[in-house]
Each structure stands twice: as C-alpha cells, then as structure tokens.
Write a protein that holds these residues in place. Structure first.
Motif, PDB file in Angstrom:
ATOM      1  N   ALA A   1      41.241  37.148  38.273  1.00 25.51           N
ATOM      2  CA  ALA A   1      39.857  36.963  38.716  1.00 25.51           C
ATOM      3  C   ALA A   1      39.277  35.636  38.241  1.00 25.51           C
ATOM      4  CB  ALA A   1      38.994  38.120  38.207  1.00 25.51           C
ATOM      5  N   SER A   2      39.789  35.105  37.137  1.00 25.20           N
ATOM      6  CA  SER A   2      39.229  33.875  36.570  1.00 25.20           C
ATOM      7  C   SER A   2      40.343  33.052  35.937  1.00 25.20           C
ATOM      8  CB  SER A   2      38.179  34.220  35.511  1.00 25.20           C
ATOM      9  OG  SER A   2      37.801  33.075  34.764  1.00 25.20           O
ATOM     10  N   ASP A   3      40.186  31.734  35.990  1.00 23.35           N
ATOM     11  CA  ASP A   3      41.162  30.850  35.349  1.00 23.35           C
ATOM     12  C   ASP A   3      40.731  30.458  33.933  1.00 23.35           C
ATOM     13  OD1 ASP A   3      39.027  29.236  36.480  1.00 23.35           O
ATOM     14  OD2 ASP A   3      40.233  27.503  35.910  1.00 23.35           O
ATOM     15  N   SER A   4      39.666  31.068  33.422  1.00 21.84           N
ATOM     16  CA  SER A   4      39.149  30.716  32.107  1.00 21.84           C
ATOM     17  C   SER A   4      40.231  30.863  31.027  1.00 21.84           C
ATOM     18  CB  SER A   4      37.949  31.594  31.758  1.00 21.84           C
ATOM     19  OG  SER A   4      37.467  31.301  30.466  1.00 21.84           O
TER      20      SER A   4
ATOM     21  N   GLN B   1      46.560  32.321  42.038  1.00 20.71           N
ATOM     22  CA  GLN B   1      45.548  32.661  43.028  1.00 20.71           C
ATOM     23  C   GLN B   1      44.384  33.322  42.321  1.00 20.71           C
ATOM     24  OE1 GLN B   1      46.706  35.258  46.238  1.00 20.71           O
ATOM     25  NE2 GLN B   1      44.753  35.060  47.274  1.00 20.71           N
ATOM     26  N   LEU B   2      43.192  32.786  42.532  1.00 19.74           N
ATOM     27  CA  LEU B   2      41.978  33.366  41.959  1.00 19.74           C
ATOM     28  C   LEU B   2      41.321  34.265  42.997  1.00 19.74           C
ATOM     29  CD1 LEU B   2      40.480  30.204  40.208  1.00 19.74           C
ATOM     30  CD2 LEU B   2      41.938  31.982  39.225  1.00 19.74           C
ATOM     31  N   VAL B   3      41.125  35.520  42.624  1.00 25.31           N
ATOM     32  CA  VAL B   3      40.494  36.515  43.493  1.00 25.31           C
ATOM     33  C   VAL B   3      39.272  37.030  42.746  1.00 25.31           C
ATOM     34  CG1 VAL B   3      40.791  38.645  44.789  1.00 25.31           C
ATOM     35  CG2 VAL B   3      42.757  37.135  44.413  1.00 25.31           C
ATOM     36  N   GLU B   4      38.098  36.577  43.164  1.00 24.39           N
ATOM     37  CA  GLU B   4      36.875  36.795  42.388  1.00 24.39           C
ATOM     38  C   GLU B   4      36.604  38.265  42.098  1.00 24.39           C
ATOM     39  OE1 GLU B   4      32.134  35.524  42.555  1.00 24.39           O
ATOM     40  OE2 GLU B   4      33.528  34.853  44.105  1.00 24.39           O
ATOM     41  N   ASP B   5      36.832  39.146  43.077  1.00 20.84           N
ATOM     42  CA  ASP B   5      36.502  40.563  42.887  1.00 20.84           C
ATOM     43  C   ASP B   5      37.723  41.399  42.520  1.00 20.84           C
ATOM     44  OD1 ASP B   5      37.794  40.276  45.286  1.00 20.84           O
ATOM     45  OD2 ASP B   5      36.407  41.533  46.448  1.00 20.84           O
TER      46      ASP B   5
ATOM     47  N   ALA C   1      43.691  36.323  31.128  1.00 22.51           N
ATOM     48  CA  ALA C   1      43.206  36.978  32.345  1.00 22.51           C
ATOM     49  C   ALA C   1      43.914  38.303  32.619  1.00 22.51           C
ATOM     50  CB  ALA C   1      43.383  36.046  33.541  1.00 22.51           C
TER      51      ALA C   1
ATOM     52  N   ARG D   1      47.987  36.413  40.012  1.00 24.95           N
ATOM     53  CA  ARG D   1      46.712  36.750  40.657  1.00 24.95           C
ATOM     54  C   ARG D   1      45.748  37.252  39.587  1.00 24.95           C
ATOM     55  NH1 ARG D   1      47.273  39.741  46.577  1.00 24.95           N
ATOM     56  NH2 ARG D   1      48.108  37.913  47.696  1.00 24.95           N
TER      57      ARG D   1
ATOM     58  N   ASP E   1      40.476  27.898  44.755  1.00 25.70           N
ATOM     59  CA  ASP E   1      40.962  29.196  44.290  1.00 25.70           C
ATOM     60  C   ASP E   1      42.485  29.273  44.244  1.00 25.70           C
ATOM     61  OD1 ASP E   1      41.541  29.192  46.981  1.00 25.70           O
ATOM     62  OD2 ASP E   1      40.666  31.163  47.406  1.00 25.70           O
TER      63      ASP E   1
END
Length: 253
Positions: A18-21, A56-60, A239, A16, A40
């Motif tokens: 915030a970003s997949d960068s 899982q990407l969770v933006e916040d 990340a 988990r 996401d």
C-alpha cells in the motif's frame, strides 16, 4: 515452444504494497538494492546493475494482501493457465501489468496462496541464480506437503521432486534446473502462517542481512537456519513483504 528461460521457473517477482514508505532504505540495507520509483510502479536494481524485481503500490490494499508475488515462466500462457486451473488453481486477474514487458495472469493456488504465470519476451524478467541480490528460488509453502507437491508437478509437465534436509523439497525440470522449492508449515505455526509463496534472495551474510532488516524498519521472523546448501533467515519489510535471506554455501542449487 522454445523460450529464453526454463519453462516453469520464476521469471519475475513483484512486491505489492500500500505504501513505499521506508522501502528504499530497507532494501538498500538488506539486499543492496536501489529502488527506481515512478508513480505507483517501481523496479528494484541489484548491485550488479540488473533489474531483479518490481514494485506496485495499491493504495487500498488490505494489510494481509501485501507481499511478494512470484510469476512462473510460461511456454504458452493460455495453455499453462488452463493446466493450473485443471490442477485446482483459480484465476484472480488476467492482463496483469508488470514492471517489465510481457503478458501475465494472477492466480490463487488450491490452498489460497497467490502466484502468477507470465510469458515474457527476451530481455525481460530475471531467472533464479546464485548472484548476490538475485532470486535463488521461490518456495510454495503450505499445510499439506503431499498436496502441494502434487499441484507443483501438475503445473508443468516433466518436473520431478528431490527431497533435501529439514523437509525442504526441490522441484526440478528434466534438465535439472530448480524450478521451485516446497516446504510444509509446522503444525504449531499454522494458526498464524497461512499458505504462501516465499521468495529466497541471495545475500553475502545472512546474519548481517537480518540484523539490517531489524534496524531498517522491518522485523525478523527467524534466523540462522542451516541447510546443506546455505544459511537462511526470514524477514519482513516495513510494508509487510516477507522473504528469505539466503547465504549460499555453494555456487548453485
């Protein structure tokens, strides 16, 4: 209840963040994984073609909440979650949606670390093995080894503890399967290393894996640590996901 996995072993793991960068390049370089991302949600596939983990990407998501989450295989999800709660865990989230089919619950262990319990149908998830790029085990690590072992033994009946070298302990089921490890954080590291569940992933060469992590946007926490069953290092992805890269010296734990 009969299952296709050893009850209490890790049946799935998800990252988990915030970003997949930078993650696709990082995990390709370090673990020889390919990231399949849709919106996401994503899945990591090992070199042998097997899906071995989810994303899982969770933006916040707060920076200190990023990381790997291990899901233990339930015999009866409701009963196993209840037993975990009775042993001191607290439920964080029910009805957790994973990257594979199944039902899951997210919890905090008594020491504040996050883990999950999941009931997965046949063909879903992946259990620990010695295969390259796969999970070898997960290591619940905290500041009180005796308390951690007490909790681990309470989670699933019939488990036993085996003490190994350098403070590592294995929790095995009645059939001898390694369900989890356990390790106590050194006193000098406790101020910056909170309790956590750390996955171990198998690599061909631990030294090469940690070096690849450093040049692929991650960082090295430690390296070249020798145990009776292999050599390991700890790396952190771009990340914030932390894991052990394990070079096994034998076929199984």
């Amino acid at each position: 209840m009969s299952k296709h996995y050893p009850i209490g072993t890790t049946v799935w793991q998800e990252l988990r963040v915030a970003s997949d960068s930078g993650l696709a390049a990082f995990y390709r370089a370090v673990l020889d994984w390919e990231l399949e991302l849709e919106g996401d949600r994503g899945r990591f596939r090992a070199a042998d073609g097997e899906v071995v983990a989810g994303l899982q990407l969770v933006e916040d998501l707060a920076p200190d909440a990023a990381g790997w989450i291990a899901f233990l295989g339930a015999g009866d999800l409701a009963a196993d979650v209840q037993r975990a709660v009775e042993a001191g865990a607290t439920v964080m989230e029910e009805g957790v949606r994973l990257a594979v089919p199944g039902d899951a619950v997210l919890l905090h262990d008594p020491f504040g670390a996050v883990f999950g319990i999941a009931e997965l149908p046949a063909g879903s998830g992946t259990v620990p093995s010695g295969a390259l790029g796969h999970l070898s085990m997960v290591d619940p690590t905290n500041h009180d080894l005796a308390a951690q072992i007490e909790f681990q033994l309470a989670l699933f009946p019939g488990a036993a503890v085996e003490a190994l070298d350098h403070g590592i302990h294995f929790v095995r089921d009645a059939a001898g399967n390694v369900l989890r490890g356990a390790y106590e954080v050194a006193p000098e590291a406790r101020a910056f290393l909170p309790p956590h569940w750390l996955p171990w992933f198998n690599v061909v060469d631990q030294g090469a894996a940690v070096e690849a992590a450093a040049v692929s946007g991650g960082r090295i926490n430690t390296r070249d640590n020798e145990l009776s069953f292999g050599i390991w290092g700890v790396v952190v992805d771009p990340a914030g996901g932390e894991f052990k890269a394990l070079q096994l010296s034998r076929d199984e734990l």
